[in-house]
Scaffold this motif. Structure first.
Motif, short mmCIF file in Angstrom:
data_model
loop_
_atom_site.label_atom_id
_atom_site.label_comp_id
_atom_site.label_asym_id
_atom_site.label_seq_id
_atom_site.Cartn_x
_atom_site.Cartn_y
_atom_site.Cartn_z
N HIS A 124 19.27 5.02 -76.42
CA HIS A 124 19.83 5.13 -75.07
C HIS A 124 19.88 3.76 -74.38
CE1 HIS A 124 20.27 9.41 -75.10
NE2 HIS A 124 18.97 9.68 -75.13
N LEU A 125 18.85 2.96 -74.60
CA LEU A 125 18.82 1.63 -73.98
C LEU A 125 19.96 0.76 -74.50
CD1 LEU A 125 17.35 -0.34 -72.10
CD2 LEU A 125 15.94 -1.02 -74.06
N ILE A 126 20.20 0.82 -75.79
CA ILE A 126 21.31 0.05 -76.38
C ILE A 126 22.64 0.50 -75.78
CG2 ILE A 126 22.60 -0.33 -78.53
CD1 ILE A 126 19.87 -0.29 -79.97
N GLN A 127 22.80 1.81 -75.61
CA GLN A 127 24.03 2.32 -75.01
C GLN A 127 24.17 1.84 -73.57
OE1 GLN A 127 23.85 6.57 -75.53
NE2 GLN A 127 23.71 6.42 -77.76
N GLU A 128 23.05 1.84 -72.84
CA GLU A 128 23.09 1.46 -71.43
C GLU A 128 23.42 -0.03 -71.26
OE1 GLU A 128 20.24 1.41 -67.43
OE2 GLU A 128 19.52 2.36 -69.28
N ILE A 129 22.81 -0.87 -72.07
CA ILE A 129 22.98 -2.32 -71.90
C ILE A 129 24.27 -2.83 -72.53
CG2 ILE A 129 22.03 -4.59 -72.47
CD1 ILE A 129 19.25 -3.34 -72.38
N PHE A 130 24.53 -2.35 -73.74
CA PHE A 130 25.63 -2.93 -74.53
C PHE A 130 26.85 -2.03 -74.62
CE2 PHE A 130 21.60 -4.65 -76.11
CZ PHE A 130 21.84 -5.99 -76.00
N ALA A 131 26.76 -0.82 -74.04
CA ALA A 131 27.87 0.12 -74.04
C ALA A 131 28.36 0.41 -75.45
CB ALA A 131 29.03 -0.38 -73.17
N LEU A 132 27.42 0.59 -76.38
CA LEU A 132 27.76 0.88 -77.78
C LEU A 132 27.52 2.35 -78.10
CD1 LEU A 132 26.17 -2.25 -79.51
CD2 LEU A 132 28.57 -1.84 -79.01
#
Length: 250
Positions: free
Chosen positions: A242-250
């Motif tokens: 979830h953090l990767i999605q939040e920061i990097f929009a991946l």
């Protein structure tokens, strides 16, 4: 993007976050460089099985103290390289106090020559506001501050925020705060109260993702693995996704 992952205190989950973000991004096909700026070298010990065989010339020591190019090394994970740390980096403040060159830029000058090879660069900072931390901030685009539950942990935000502001003023005008990441969350009153105070005080700067307290992270590192390799279905792995999605929009 070059991101410093920082905390003024030890034991907040800073290194776990550095390893998990690096591993998660590399598994998504991104070329990642993790620079271990912490003299405890925990990121290096997890990601490099033969870490104990390295000499100081194979580590960040040679860049910060001897002004040599960054010694990047491949890890066992595809797309992930690391610049390992060394215990003698703890001498940096003594060595750099009398330095006459741009001592705050020793890391930046070498990183600028290779960062185009990577999609993102992550810096695992030491748990202290030292010349190593200043070198990391000066080389970075953004800083993510790791906060765990507790009064002293929340109080440390004031000092690290001051350091970020001073680095922006004197060394790196483009430096920006990525956000505060709350880690080691559980159901205790201390944890719930700490998160509430953090969100009330720094509303817009607190990342939405919360990392739970989870023994899988500790066990993964004990086995020299990242959380996605060791326990991909764990709550910690899900939170870092979830953090990767939040920061990097991946």
């Amino acid at each position: 993007m070059v991101i410093s992952i920082a905390s003024q205190k030890g034991g907040t989950g800073k290194t776990s976050t550095s390893i998990s973000l690096a591993a998660g991004l590399s598994r998504r096909g991104k070329r990642i460089l993790l620079i271990d700026v912490d003299s405890q070298a925990n990121s290096s010990k997890v990601l490099l099985p033969a870490y104990q065989e390295l000499k100081k010339a194979d580590t960040l020591y040679t860049t910060i103290l001897d002004r040599n190019p960054l010694p990047t090394r491949p890890t066992a994970l595809p797309n992930l390289d690391i610049v390992p740390s060394h215990i003698l980096l703890s001498n940096t403040d003594i060595e750099l106090t009398t330095a006459k060159d741009h001592r705050e830029e020793r890391l930046k000058m070498q990183l600028d020559t290779i960062k185009d090879r990577y999609d993102h660069v992550l810096l695992d900072c030491p748990p202290a506001l030292s010349w190593l931390t200043i070198n990391a901030f000066t080389a970075s685009d953004k800083v993510m501050v790791i906060i765990s539950p507790g009064y002293f942990e929340l109080d440390s935000i004031v000092q690290i925020s001051k350091t970020i502001a001073e680095d922006r003023e004197y060394f790196n005008p483009q430096l920006d705060l990525l956000g505060y990441l709350f880690t080691m969350a559980d159901s205790t009153l201390n944890s719930r109260s700490s998160l509430r105070i953090l969100r009330q005080t720094y509303t817009d700067d607190v990342l939405k993702t919360v990392i739970p307290r989870n023994t899988d992270l500790r066990d993964a590192h004990f086995n020299k693995q990242d959380i996605f390799t060791f326990a991909p279905q764990s709550k910690s792995a899900e939170a870092y996704e979830h953090l990767i999605q939040e920061i990097f929009a991946l």
